[in-house]
Design an enzyme around this catalytic site. Structure first.
Site, short mmCIF file in Angstrom:
data_model
loop_
_atom_site.label_atom_id
_atom_site.label_comp_id
_atom_site.label_asym_id
_atom_site.label_seq_id
_atom_site.Cartn_x
_atom_site.Cartn_y
_atom_site.Cartn_z
CG HIS A 1 -1.90 -1.05 1.35
ND1 HIS A 1 -2.48 -1.41 2.54
CD2 HIS A 1 -2.45 -1.85 0.39
CE1 HIS A 1 -3.36 -2.40 2.32
NE2 HIS A 1 -3.36 -2.67 1.02
CD GLU A 2 4.06 5.15 -1.66
OE1 GLU A 2 5.12 4.54 -1.49
OE2 GLU A 2 3.71 6.13 -0.97
CD GLU B 1 12.68 3.41 3.20
OE1 GLU B 1 13.30 3.21 2.15
OE2 GLU B 1 11.70 4.18 3.26
CD GLU C 1 8.79 6.12 1.95
OE1 GLU C 1 7.69 5.57 1.88
OE2 GLU C 1 9.81 5.65 1.43
CD GLU D 1 14.07 3.27 -1.40
OE1 GLU D 1 13.29 2.33 -1.43
OE2 GLU D 1 13.73 4.41 -1.07
C1 NOJ Z 1 9.69 4.13 -1.32
C2 NOJ Z 1 10.02 2.84 -0.67
O1 NOJ Z 1 11.10 2.98 0.22
C3 NOJ Z 1 10.33 1.84 -1.76
O2 NOJ Z 1 10.77 0.62 -1.20
C4 NOJ Z 1 9.11 1.65 -2.63
O3 NOJ Z 1 9.45 0.82 -3.71
C5 NOJ Z 1 8.61 2.98 -3.18
N1 NOJ Z 1 8.51 3.95 -2.16
C6 NOJ Z 1 7.26 2.82 -3.83
O4 NOJ Z 1 6.27 2.64 -2.86
CA CA Z 2 12.12 5.19 1.04
#
Ligand code: NOJ
Ligand code: CA
Length: 704
Positions: free
Chosen positions: A416-417, A504, A486, A510
């Site tokens: 879930h973004e 995180e 985040e 990343e």
């Molecule tokens: C930031 C997250 O840290 C990353 O792992 C994710 O792929 C992207 N947002 C997309 O939600």
């Molecule tokens: Ca991030």
């Protein structure tokens, strides 16, 4: 001093004394190595100091609050009473870096009252542990005040020297900054205000975020943080460089103009200082979880610690996209050119990952970009109501992926973004979690990329603290565990809510795929282990084998392959990703370590380490008795001598070491690795050479 008054054997509570008077009072840790003293100064202002191993580590420091519509609380107090009590217990982590945790402390509670009107009352709780201290304020119920609006909390930490500090700026939004190493007097967070790599950042003061770790000239280590951040604002620490003082600076809100609003009675989070003679003591310390309340959720065996793969790294590399139209991979955001590749989250691709996981003892699959909304993500201001956590894109058959995974023993991890639109997420939480429950999905990775909507709220303000908590509580009601990106910072709440599995809250892997500054330098993780990791489990996403990232000419991972393996042991999380593309693992014998390594531990031992330089950790897997050892170094090569005396005396082990080859180097030759069987038992010693940016991993599988 009144002697033992009452003994509650169940909780191991021993009330030692009760006294009153303004002369001040002290509390000492169970072994006597740490002492907190409290008094009112001549102005009736509360002050405290801390001694460790006979030396002052925090000198006389003041405490107090500024409010809206009320005079400040700073001085003019009298002590109306105090109690001292001892507490001893051993509690069990349902999953964790060790099974049993000892929680032994002595607690002093001081009751204060203003001598003049408005005659307000304030209690302060101090806990002295052998590995540090915690203290918190309690606003008791009282006539005349039913709530407070806190404009500032003024808790001071008066340092006793210009310590070396490992710090990130006091950003109200994000913790994804590189760590800085400097004397306290040289901390300058303001100069870090602009950061091209971050979609949100707000650094209003010369402050640092916590945990911030320091080493004094005499070798004493201190780490400042907070525990049990509940219905309150996150705390940054403002630095007064000339005075070597840190002062609490709470995260605010431009919308309300205040820091915290609470009805009485309530307690603030604990202000914590971990104290150790060696750097490794900080990692072994359980102070932060001990300062939290016991498990509220009961049995959480529906969540199983696991390794996982994901349709994830391919988007960060620009190989595929989150959105259906194929325009939004990470390259789009960092270089500004839509690359028109292809959508990553397809049923077929998910099955490919499931097959790979099933073959390699990996139990989870994360799929990002499966749901509608990604076409309107980073860079869009109007993100309210955009993401939908129920509706898959047409080329992704959610139910079929779940079914196929189940057939192969691989569970889906939901994604879930929220795009930092928490109100949209709040609206959908119940239905989204109900869908997961129906499908038997027990974990979700959430994300909060971007500036919080509404504008003026920050990721670490009280409003968001409460949002992140709602997700944990609602998640628990649906048997869902949460891995937030985040996130709100970790403050040990995993003890109370063991569905808070990882997060995180640091610069993760990343950044190596796309950061414009060349990614995480080799010293990054040897700092993280002694800073961010003290707060709780990290979803760092290790295991990149294709270190040079051929898809990204300007980026690479700045470690050796052996270090990527070591991270499964060094960086603790109950979920550990095998982050690379399946095709990059195929045929590589180093994959055997990822297959073998555990994710849930009976015990953990820090064998050596210095902040920012190197660290070696050994962990014993629950149930199997297998041990795994990981060691990492910064940009310097070094040799490390290990004793295996942590092994069972009478057991035999099949041991394999994965170490840097003689000519390995994080930049010049990162994949040069030696994999060999070794012959070790509890009496063995071994010297291992680590390359620049290198490391090693050892699996010790117990023979039956
Ligand atoms: C930031 C997250 O840290 C990353 O792992 C994710 O792929 C992207 N947002 C997309 O939600
Ligand atoms: Ca991030």
């Amino acid at each position: 001093m009144t002697r033992i008054l009452t003994i509650f054997t169940m909780l191991g509570v021993v009330v030692l004394t009760a006294c009153s008077g303004n002369s001040g009072t002290t509390v000492t840790s169970p072994s006597g190595n740490i002492e907190i003293s409290f008094k009112l100064n001549d102005q009736g202002a509360p002050v405290y100091a801390i001694q460790a191993m006979g030396k002052t580590v925090i000198d006389t420091s003041s405490m107090g609050f500024d409010f809206r519509d009320q005079p400040s609380m700073a001085e003019g107090f009298q002590i109306t009473g105090s109690t001292l009590q001892s507490f001893e217990e051993t509690w069990t982590m349902p999953w964790g870096e060790q099974r049993e945790v000892e929680n032994n402390y002595n607690e002093l509670v001081v009751h204060l009252k203003e001598t003049e009107a408005p005659n307000r009352k304030l209690d302060i709780y101090f806990r002295a542990y052998d590995d540090g201290v915690g203290f918190r304020y309690h606003f008791p119920e009282q006539s005349g005040v039913d709530s407070v609006i806190i404009m500032d909390e003024n808790t001071e930490f008066q340092l006793t020297g210009d310590h070396m500090a490992w710090w990130i700026p006091g950003d109200w939004d994000i913790y994804e900054h590189l760590y800085n190493t400097s004397k306290v007097s040289e901390i300058d967070a303001i100069k870090l205000r602009s950061n091209d790599n971050l979609a949100q950042t707000h650094i209003p003061e010369n402050a640092v975020n916590t945990p911030v770790t320091m080493r004094a000239d005499d070798g004493m280590h201190l780490s400042f943080h907070e525990a049990n951040l509940t219905d309150y604002a996150g705390m940054t620490l403002k630095v007064v460089p000339d005075e070597l003082t840190l002062v609490s600076e709470l995260v605010g809100s431009d919308i309300t103009g205040y820091k915290v609003k609470r009805a009485l009675p309530f307690s603030t989070p604990w202000r914590s200082i971990q104290i150790g003679e060696k750097a490794g003591d900080l990692i072994e310390s359980k102070l932060i979880v001990n300062l939290n309340e016991p498990n509220k959720l009961g049995d959480v065996s529906w969540f199983t610690p696991m390794k996982y793969v994901g349709i994830w790294w391919e988007m960060h590399l620009g190989v595929s996209t989150w959105d259906y139209e194929g325009t939004q991979d990470m390259t789009t955001f960092t270089e500004g050119n839509a690359s028109s590749v292809k959508h990553g989250a397809t049923t077929e691709n998910a099955k490919r990952y499931i097959d790979f996981a099933a073959e390699n003892n990996i139990k989870g699959l994360l799929v990002e970009g499966w749901n509608t909304g990604w076409d309107h993500w980073i860079g869009f201001e109007d993100r309210e109501g955009v993401f939908d956590f129920i509706t898959p894109y047409p080329d992704y058959d959610l139910e079929e992926v779940v079914r196929y995974g189940r057939e192969k023993g691989v569970e889906l991890i939901m994604h879930h973004e929220t795009s930092a639109a928490p109100r949209t997420y709040d609206q959908q939480m119940d239905t989204a979690y109900a869908l997961m429950e129906r499908l038997g999905i027990h974990s979700v990775k959430t994300g909060y990329v971007g500036k919080i909507i509404p504008k003026g709220e920050y990721h670490h303000g009280q409003w968001m603290v409460n949002h992140y908590r709602r997700a944990l509580e609602k998640g628990a009601a649906h048997q869902i565990a949460i891995n937030a990106h985040e996130p709100i910072k970790a403050t040990g709440l995993r003890r109370t809510y063991p569905n808070a599995i990882a997060r995180e809250g640091l610069r993760g892997q990343e950044f190596n795929a796309w950061a414009s500054d060349g990614g995480n330098p080799p010293e990054h993780l040897p700092i993280v282990a002694f800073t961010r990791m003290l707060a709780g489990p990290i979803d760092f996403t290790p295991g990149i084998f294709d270190i040079k990232l051929p898809q990204k000419p300007d980026n690479q991972v700045n470690t050796t392959l052996a270090q990527q393996l070591a991270l499964y042991v060094v960086i603790y999380s109950p979920i550990q990703m095998a982050a690379d593309l399946p095709q990059n693992y195929e045929g590589n014998p180093a994959l055997q370590f990822i297959r073998d390594v555990g994710v849930d531990w009976e015990q953990t031992k820090v064998l050596n380490g210095e902040v920012g330089d190197y660290v070696t950790i050994a962990r014993e897997e629950r149930e199997t008795g297998n041990w795994f050892v990981g060691g990492i170094t910064d940009e310097n090569e070094r040799s490390i001598t290990l004793s295996f005396d942590f092994l069972d005396d009478d057991a035999e082990y099949d041991a394999v070491i994965y170490r840097d080859a003689e000519d390995a180097h994080w930049d010049k030759n990162p994949t040069a690795i030696v994999i060999e069987e070794i012959d070790v038992d509890a009496g063995s010693e071994m010297t291992i050479e680590l390359a620049e940016g290198g490391g090693f991993a050892i699996s010790l599988l117990k023979r039956n």
